[in-house]
Design an enzyme around this catalytic site. Structure first.
Site, short mmCIF file in Angstrom:
data_model
loop_
_atom_site.label_atom_id
_atom_site.label_comp_id
_atom_site.label_asym_id
_atom_site.label_seq_id
_atom_site.Cartn_x
_atom_site.Cartn_y
_atom_site.Cartn_z
N GLU A 73 -1.32 -8.91 4.93
CA GLU A 73 -1.18 -9.23 6.52
C GLU A 73 -2.54 -9.06 7.16
O GLU A 73 -2.50 -9.53 8.18
CB GLU A 73 -0.10 -8.10 6.74
CG GLU A 73 -0.63 -6.34 6.88
CD GLU A 73 -0.62 -5.76 5.54
OE1 GLU A 73 -0.84 -4.65 5.61
OE2 GLU A 73 -0.55 -6.44 4.57
N CYS A 92 0.88 -1.23 0.19
CA CYS A 92 -0.08 -0.02 -0.15
C CYS A 92 0.92 1.25 -0.13
O CYS A 92 1.56 1.60 -1.03
CB CYS A 92 -1.14 -0.06 1.17
SG CYS A 92 -2.40 0.95 0.98
N HIS A 115 -3.68 -5.49 1.37
CA HIS A 115 -2.97 -5.85 2.50
C HIS A 115 -3.29 -7.36 2.62
O HIS A 115 -4.06 -7.92 3.54
CB HIS A 115 -3.62 -5.28 3.53
CG HIS A 115 -3.36 -3.40 3.56
ND1 HIS A 115 -2.21 -2.96 4.02
CD2 HIS A 115 -4.04 -2.73 2.87
CE1 HIS A 115 -2.25 -1.47 3.89
NE2 HIS A 115 -3.48 -1.37 3.18
#
Length: 232
Positions: free
Chosen positions: A206, A87, A204
């Site tokens: 994660e 990002c 994302h």
């Protein structure tokens, strides 16, 4: 694998990234401040996480790309080190010249915070080797400037050299305009450097590393990276 995460003023995804890396390595990554000038000895991976560095003033990532730590990261990448930008981190990588192109305002001119689906375009990289080529996984987008842009010659080079890592797709893997919510050129969600060691992506992964939080769709990216660097 020894990883380091760089924190800038306005970064807000460093904890999520640290938890994802610790989950696959069993060790906490080093946390670096943007004014640091050196990477830890024995560092295998540098991560530029998401957020809003410097409030996204000027251009997203442009001010962060001039931070003192970036000189060490450029040297690390030039020497064959692995660098992951997610990002705002992807925005920093293009502003720093480590990856080509630019991240523009979303086509809708609105901030997008929603799930998306990503199709894996190649599975022979340190970041994607635990996926099969053509596999689709769910991730989360949260950005206002995620519209990947490059001139046609650069886009053709990325395609010709097989450096597009991920594309926005439908859950069935179809590359459509509707799946491309931010308007990125050729549905590009993530790209690689020619040596496959620098990767930038807007969504994302994660967010999806824990079954108790939001599933584990993103876990193979981090597990594969840890495996690749442990045997490098």
């Amino acid at each position: 694998m020894q990883a380091a995460i760089v924190v800038f003023p306005g970064t807000n995804r460093e904890r999520d990234m640290a938890l994802a890396l610790q989950r696959v390595t069993g060790r906490k990554p080093a946390m670096l401040w943007h004014r640091d000038t050196e990477l830890p000895t024995g560092c295998d991976l540098v991560v530029l996480p998401g957020g809003f560095s410097y409030g996204d003033y000027l251009r997203c990532g442009a001010m962060a790309a001039q931070s003192p730590i970036m000189r060490a990261i450029r040297e690390f990448a030039a020497g064959g080190g692995h660098v992951l930008g997610v990002c705002n981190g992807f925005q920093m990588l293009v502003e720093a010249g480590l990856l080509p192109g630019a991240l523009l305002r979303n086509a809708s001119l609105r901030f997008l915070s929603m799930d998306c689906h990503l199709r894996v375009e190649r599975s022979d990289t340190p970041y994607t080797h635990q996926f099969q080529r053509g596999a689709v996984f769910r991730s989360t987008m949260a950005h206002g400037d995620g519209n990947y842009f490059a001139d046609e010659a650069t886009l053709d080079r990325l395609e010709g050299e097989n450096l597009v890592a991920l594309r926005y797709a439908t859950p069935a893997g179809e590359i459509t305009d509707a799946a491309n919510r931010n308007g990125s050129a050729r549905n590009i969600a993530g790209i690689l450097s020619p040596n496959l060691r620098v990767m930038g992506l807007m969504p994302h992964p994660e967010n999806q590393v824990d079954p108790l939080i939001d599933g584990t769709d993103g876990l193979p990216l981090f597990a594969g990276l840890a495996e690749a660097l442990a045997t490098a």
